[in-house]
Design an enzyme around this catalytic site. Sequence first.
Site, PDB file in Angstrom:
ATOM      1  N   ASP A  32       2.825  -0.618   4.688  1.00  0.00           N
ATOM      2  CA  ASP A  32       2.564  -1.994   4.281  1.00  0.00           C
ATOM      3  C   ASP A  32       3.468  -2.926   5.061  1.00  0.00           C
ATOM      4  O   ASP A  32       4.539  -2.525   5.534  1.00  0.00           O
ATOM      5  CB  ASP A  32       2.829  -2.144   2.775  1.00  0.00           C
ATOM      6  CG  ASP A  32       2.154  -3.349   2.168  1.00  0.00           C
ATOM      7  OD1 ASP A  32       1.129  -3.168   1.486  1.00  0.00           O
ATOM      8  OD2 ASP A  32       2.640  -4.481   2.372  1.00  0.00           O
ATOM      9  N   ASP A  55       2.151  -3.796  10.055  1.00  0.00           N
ATOM     10  CA  ASP A  55       1.345  -5.007  10.153  1.00  0.00           C
ATOM     11  C   ASP A  55       0.044  -4.568  10.814  1.00  0.00           C
ATOM     12  O   ASP A  55       0.026  -4.236  11.999  1.00  0.00           O
ATOM     13  CB  ASP A  55       2.061  -6.057  11.001  1.00  0.00           C
ATOM     14  CG  ASP A  55       1.232  -7.308  11.233  1.00  0.00           C
ATOM     15  OD1 ASP A  55       0.052  -7.341  10.838  1.00  0.00           O
ATOM     16  OD2 ASP A  55       1.761  -8.264  11.845  1.00  0.00           O
ATOM     17  N   VAL A  56      -1.049  -4.540  10.065  1.00  0.00           N
ATOM     18  CA  VAL A  56      -2.285  -3.944  10.570  1.00  0.00           C
ATOM     19  C   VAL A  56      -2.873  -4.699  11.759  1.00  0.00           C
ATOM     20  O   VAL A  56      -3.702  -4.156  12.495  1.00  0.00           O
ATOM     21  CB  VAL A  56      -3.351  -3.817   9.459  1.00  0.00           C
ATOM     22  CG1 VAL A  56      -2.900  -2.851   8.390  1.00  0.00           C
ATOM     23  CG2 VAL A  56      -3.717  -5.173   8.866  1.00  0.00           C
ATOM     24  N   ASN A  82      -7.173  -0.216   3.799  1.00  0.00           N
ATOM     25  CA  ASN A  82      -7.180  -1.010   2.576  1.00  0.00           C
ATOM     26  C   ASN A  82      -6.625  -2.422   2.763  1.00  0.00           C
ATOM     27  O   ASN A  82      -7.044  -3.344   2.064  1.00  0.00           O
ATOM     28  CB  ASN A  82      -6.356  -0.289   1.503  1.00  0.00           C
ATOM     29  CG  ASN A  82      -6.047  -1.168   0.319  1.00  0.00           C
ATOM     30  OD1 ASN A  82      -6.916  -1.492  -0.482  1.00  0.00           O
ATOM     31  ND2 ASN A  82      -4.793  -1.590   0.186  1.00  0.00           N
ATOM     32  N   TYR A 147     -13.912 -14.695   4.501  1.00  0.00           N
ATOM     33  CA  TYR A 147     -13.661 -13.411   3.850  1.00  0.00           C
ATOM     34  C   TYR A 147     -14.942 -12.587   3.812  1.00  0.00           C
ATOM     35  O   TYR A 147     -14.943 -11.392   4.143  1.00  0.00           O
ATOM     36  CB  TYR A 147     -13.138 -13.630   2.432  1.00  0.00           C
ATOM     37  CG  TYR A 147     -12.954 -12.343   1.657  1.00  0.00           C
ATOM     38  CD1 TYR A 147     -11.842 -11.537   1.864  1.00  0.00           C
ATOM     39  CD2 TYR A 147     -13.912 -11.928   0.721  1.00  0.00           C
ATOM     40  CE1 TYR A 147     -11.686 -10.341   1.169  1.00  0.00           C
ATOM     41  CE2 TYR A 147     -13.762 -10.739   0.030  1.00  0.00           C
ATOM     42  CZ  TYR A 147     -12.651  -9.955   0.259  1.00  0.00           C
ATOM     43  OH  TYR A 147     -12.505  -8.771  -0.425  1.00  0.00           O
ATOM     44  N   LYS A 151     -15.853  -8.910   5.663  1.00  0.00           N
ATOM     45  CA  LYS A 151     -16.308  -7.702   4.984  1.00  0.00           C
ATOM     46  C   LYS A 151     -17.669  -7.241   5.509  1.00  0.00           C
ATOM     47  O   LYS A 151     -17.971  -6.041   5.481  1.00  0.00           O
ATOM     48  CB  LYS A 151     -16.335  -7.925   3.472  1.00  0.00           C
ATOM     49  CG  LYS A 151     -14.937  -8.110   2.868  1.00  0.00           C
ATOM     50  CD  LYS A 151     -14.008  -6.935   3.199  1.00  0.00           C
ATOM     51  CE  LYS A 151     -12.631  -7.072   2.603  1.00  0.00           C
ATOM     52  NZ  LYS A 151     -11.746  -5.922   2.910  1.00  0.00           N
ATOM     53  N   THR A 182      -6.366  -8.009  -8.962  1.00  0.00           N
ATOM     54  CA  THR A 182      -5.226  -7.934  -8.051  1.00  0.00           C
ATOM     55  C   THR A 182      -4.720  -9.343  -7.768  1.00  0.00           C
ATOM     56  O   THR A 182      -5.336 -10.341  -8.167  1.00  0.00           O
ATOM     57  CB  THR A 182      -5.605  -7.277  -6.711  1.00  0.00           C
ATOM     58  OG1 THR A 182      -6.495  -8.153  -5.999  1.00  0.00           O
ATOM     59  CG2 THR A 182      -6.285  -5.929  -6.922  1.00  0.00           C
TER      60      THR A 182
END
Length: 257
Positions: A32, A55-56, A82, A147, A151, A182
């Site tokens: 993460d 850091d993706v 994720n 967003y 996706k 969340t």
Amino acid sequence: MHSIFISGAAQGIGAATARLFYQHGYKVGIYDINEIQAQKLAQQLGPHAKAGLLDVADYQQWQQALSEFKAWAGGVNVLVNNAGILYSGAFEQTDIAAHHRTVDINIKGVLNGCHAALPYLQRASFARVINLSSASAIYGQADLASYSASKFAVRGITEGLDIEWQKYDIRVLDVMPLFVQTALVKDMDAGSIQNMGVHLTTEDVAQAIYARVQAKDSIFTTTHQAVGLKTKMLMTLSKLSPQFINRMSNRFLAKRK
């Protein structure tokens, strides 16, 4: 012992997934951008959990993290992409930097993860990739345009690689939940969340991810898995209804109370 590498695993769905797979005897990688929180979770779980910084959006960090995890775990069997962010509200009132950041994390993060993990997955006796898509990838959502688009991109990456990587015996699957309890949905500014509510828990999604990993590889193993009754209803509706009906339905869901 199989191993699982999870991005964005310090909290939320990622943390719930880490806990569940640890309970089922996996070596768990908790990576993460919040390394301190990731380390705390790994310490709570026990000796078969390892945490690290990721850091993706940074491909080099992916390479370093996966190399480190493979050396510790002995291999990589499952990759869970994720990590993700969500900005809500009117498109034009959202700073362009926020839209770009959504692309960098939600799309580039998945591309980076799949690309960097492939050499390790190819060497595993069993390998699977699980991507976090969303019910927002069924039909574009008002007040969530970037967003939702991100996706849809995850859905496309999943479909493409699930076919392409058959040659490596690697299934690439996704889960598609509606709104989950969340931090992402806290103070979310969109009519759809007001009308649909937030009923799924992080544990619900973690269980869906576990089922995807455990599912036998056959022609009946679908690439996409809707999570929750409402998501399943929306997906069925989108398949059966003409486009104008889908548009009208989503216009209704986007109306603010």
